[in-house]
Design a protein around this motif. Structure first.
Motif, PDB file in Angstrom:
ATOM      1  N   SER A 246      71.477 -34.042  64.741  1.00  0.00           N
ATOM      2  CA  SER A 246      70.641 -35.092  65.362  1.00  0.00           C
ATOM      3  C   SER A 246      71.160 -35.344  66.780  1.00  0.00           C
ATOM      4  CB  SER A 246      70.698 -36.390  64.546  1.00  0.00           C
ATOM      5  OG  SER A 246      70.243 -36.176  63.235  1.00  0.00           O
ATOM      6  N   PRO A 247      70.815 -34.470  67.698  1.00  0.00           N
ATOM      7  CA  PRO A 247      71.342 -34.621  69.063  1.00  0.00           C
ATOM      8  C   PRO A 247      70.813 -35.885  69.739  1.00  0.00           C
ATOM      9  CG  PRO A 247      69.612 -32.971  69.017  1.00  0.00           C
ATOM     10  CD  PRO A 247      69.884 -33.337  67.586  1.00  0.00           C
ATOM     11  N   ILE A 248      71.674 -36.513  70.502  1.00  0.00           N
ATOM     12  CA  ILE A 248      71.279 -37.663  71.318  1.00  0.00           C
ATOM     13  C   ILE A 248      71.167 -37.166  72.753  1.00  0.00           C
ATOM     14  CG2 ILE A 248      71.933 -39.969  72.123  1.00  0.00           C
ATOM     15  CD1 ILE A 248      73.615 -40.222  69.542  1.00  0.00           C
ATOM     16  N   LYS A 249      69.966 -37.227  73.311  1.00  0.00           N
ATOM     17  CA  LYS A 249      69.750 -36.737  74.668  1.00  0.00           C
ATOM     18  C   LYS A 249      69.751 -37.924  75.637  1.00  0.00           C
ATOM     19  CE  LYS A 249      68.871 -32.311  73.675  1.00  0.00           C
ATOM     20  NZ  LYS A 249      67.572 -31.676  73.953  1.00  0.00           N
ATOM     21  N   ARG A 250      70.448 -37.777  76.752  1.00  0.00           N
ATOM     22  CA  ARG A 250      70.514 -38.826  77.753  1.00  0.00           C
ATOM     23  C   ARG A 250      70.386 -38.227  79.158  1.00  0.00           C
ATOM     24  NH1 ARG A 250      72.476 -44.052  76.574  1.00  0.00           N
ATOM     25  NH2 ARG A 250      71.952 -44.516  74.397  1.00  0.00           N
ATOM     26  N   VAL A 251      69.891 -39.043  80.089  1.00  0.00           N
ATOM     27  CA  VAL A 251      69.802 -38.666  81.501  1.00  0.00           C
ATOM     28  C   VAL A 251      70.364 -39.810  82.336  1.00  0.00           C
ATOM     29  CG1 VAL A 251      68.288 -38.015  83.412  1.00  0.00           C
ATOM     30  CG2 VAL A 251      67.730 -37.282  81.074  1.00  0.00           C
ATOM     31  N   GLY A 252      71.212 -39.492  83.285  1.00  0.00           N
ATOM     32  CA  GLY A 252      71.792 -40.516  84.160  1.00  0.00           C
ATOM     33  C   GLY A 252      71.716 -40.092  85.610  1.00  0.00           C
ATOM     34  N   MET A 253      71.607 -41.091  86.501  1.00  0.00           N
ATOM     35  CA  MET A 253      71.472 -40.767  87.924  1.00  0.00           C
ATOM     36  C   MET A 253      72.268 -41.720  88.791  1.00  0.00           C
ATOM     37  SD  MET A 253      67.965 -40.194  90.091  1.00  0.00           S
ATOM     38  CE  MET A 253      68.008 -39.508  91.742  1.00  0.00           C
ATOM     39  N   ASP A 254      73.027 -41.139  89.728  1.00  0.00           N
ATOM     40  CA  ASP A 254      73.726 -41.900  90.767  1.00  0.00           C
ATOM     41  C   ASP A 254      72.998 -41.652  92.074  1.00  0.00           C
ATOM     42  OD1 ASP A 254      75.697 -43.525  91.853  1.00  0.00           O
ATOM     43  OD2 ASP A 254      76.966 -41.827  92.396  1.00  0.00           O
TER      44      ASP A 254
END
Length: 432
Positions: free
Chosen positions: A261-269
């Motif tokens: 059950s992968p947890i996908k995330r996206v982050g941006m600086d």
């Protein structure tokens, strides 16, 4: 003119090898590399009429180092009656018209007046800026003589330009020579460069007490031991993410596909002039506590509208981007342009809390396609205060991809054992 001088066997071949344009000498403390570079230049200038330029970052440091060493060699060779060592300005003149001049990169204007330089020696080259090295390349010119540049240094961090230029530059995916090969072979000739590695053992004139003193560093200063005793490049300081590793992109994507059950995330600086817009895609294996980094965007000097064009795919996928909440105008711009974006929470101590969160992962595996993430995080170390103690939320660089990871993980906890235990206990008590 015949001269005799006892030398260390490790440097015998080096002394008379002028087959390459560049000669790069790296070694530990007391290995005698500078001594033999100085002797090599004297022998060459006795043989041929040349002008040699000796450079250090700060001009005034020549007097007690390179100039003093060359003057001492002239006297030891019994040539002080024929070779003139002048102090104002510092210069060494040979009977055949050869000369050695000394310059510092702290006074770059004085470099413009020199001509017909066919040999340049950059002592402690790692202290010279990369722009200075490139400037010196432009000063190395002569209408007829073969050109040579000798660079000598104690090893420093792998983030130094001298390592990136002559060995490996991961950011630009450039491999010139694996430094491990040099430590193994001791001498390597490739790409018109003669590489030479040396340690204290190569200096037969060193007292045993000095070598023993270097050996003691292993017990209390491993970084300095690597530099001073082993003469090897590496990461200076305490690594922030010692569990960080790089794997082929296909292997990373296959591993992600196998997560239950992968947890996908996206982050941006966000950044513009000196800082960068850094965006990363992450996948988390919560059960195994593994963080995967498999995609990155990394650019600066980009207006918001141009960045939005580059990231148009996120409007299609509707992936939630968690961004730096200190930039509300930028976040609002992306929202108005159809992006699914929100600010990540910031609070007093959030830098330290976020750093600790990332460090809790057992493994951090990064795709080899994420070159900027690798360049920032693989060698990332803590800053130190005046007492030589690490500062747990400050680093040797401003790692924009690390900030992007912080924001991506907003609201996620790596280890939640206490919560899981409570829920299991309640279900058992209630008979659910």
């Amino acid at each position: 003119m015949a001269v005799e001088k006892e030398v260390n066997p490790r440097f015998e071949d080096f002394l008379f090898d002028w087959s390459t344009k560049f000669q790069f000498l790296v070694g530990g403390y007391g290995s005698s590399k500078s001594y033999h570079v100085a002797l090599k230049i004297i022998l060459k200038l006795l043989e041929e009429k040349r002008t040699a330029l000796v450079v250090r970052e700060v001009y005034d440091t020549h007097r007690d180092s390179t100039y003093s060493l060359l003057e001492e060699l002239v006297i030891d060779l019994g040539l002080d009656g024929r070779i003139k060592c002048m102090t104002s300005p510092m210069q060494i003149r040979f009977p055949n018209g050869s000369k050695i001049i000394f310059k510092g990169m702290d006074k770059p204007a004085k470099l413009k007046s020199i001509n017909n330089i066919s040999i340049v020696w950059i002592e402690e080259c790692s202290e010279v800026k990369y722009s200075g090295f490139k400037e010196l390349l432009g000063r190395l010119r002569h209408p007829t003589l073969k050109l040579h540049m000798i660079l000598s240094t104690n090893p420093v961090g792998e983030d130094n330009w001298s390592y990136k230029h002559f060995f490996k530059d991961e950011l630009n995916n450039r491999l010139i020579l694996d430094d491990a090969d040099l430590y193994d072979k001791r001498t390597v000739v490739t790409n018109d460069t003669y590489y030479h590695h040396s340690t204290a053992e190569d200096n037969l004139f060193l007292p045993e007490s000095y070598v023993s003193q270097l050996d003691e560093l292993k017990e209390y200063d491993p970084d300095l031991y690597r530099i001073a005793r082993k003469g090897q490049f590496g990461v200076n300081g305490v690594k922030v993410l010692p569990q960080f590793e790089v794997q082929p992109h296909d292997a990373v994507m296959k591993a992600i596909s196998n997560i239950r059950s992968p947890i996908k995330r996206v982050g941006m600086d966000f950044g513009f002039e000196d800082s960068y817009n850094a965006l990363v895609r992450l996948a988390i294996d919560h059960d195994k506590k593994i963080l995967y980094i498999y995609w990155e965007y990394y650019k600066n000097k980009m207006t918001d509208d141009r960045t939005a064009e580059d990231l148009a795919e996120f409007k299609e996928t509707k992936e939630l981007i968690r961004g730096d909440s200190a930039e509300p105008k930028t976040i609002q711009f992306f929202k108005q342009n159809g992006f699914n974006i929100r600010g990540a929470k910031k609070f007093g101590g959030s830098r330290l809390a976020n750093t600790k969160k990332v460090k809790r992962f057992k493994q951090i595996i990064c795709s080899d396609q994420c070159t900027n993430t690798i360049a920032e995080l693989k060698p990332l170390t803590y800053k130190k205060n005046k007492l030589d103690e690490i500062i747990k939320d400050e680093f040797n660089i401003d790692p924009h991809t690390f900030s992007a990871i912080w924001y991506a993980l907003d609201g996620y906890e790596v280890s939640d054992l206490k919560g899981n235990g409570v829920h299991s206990f309640n279900k058992a008590k209630l008979g659910l």
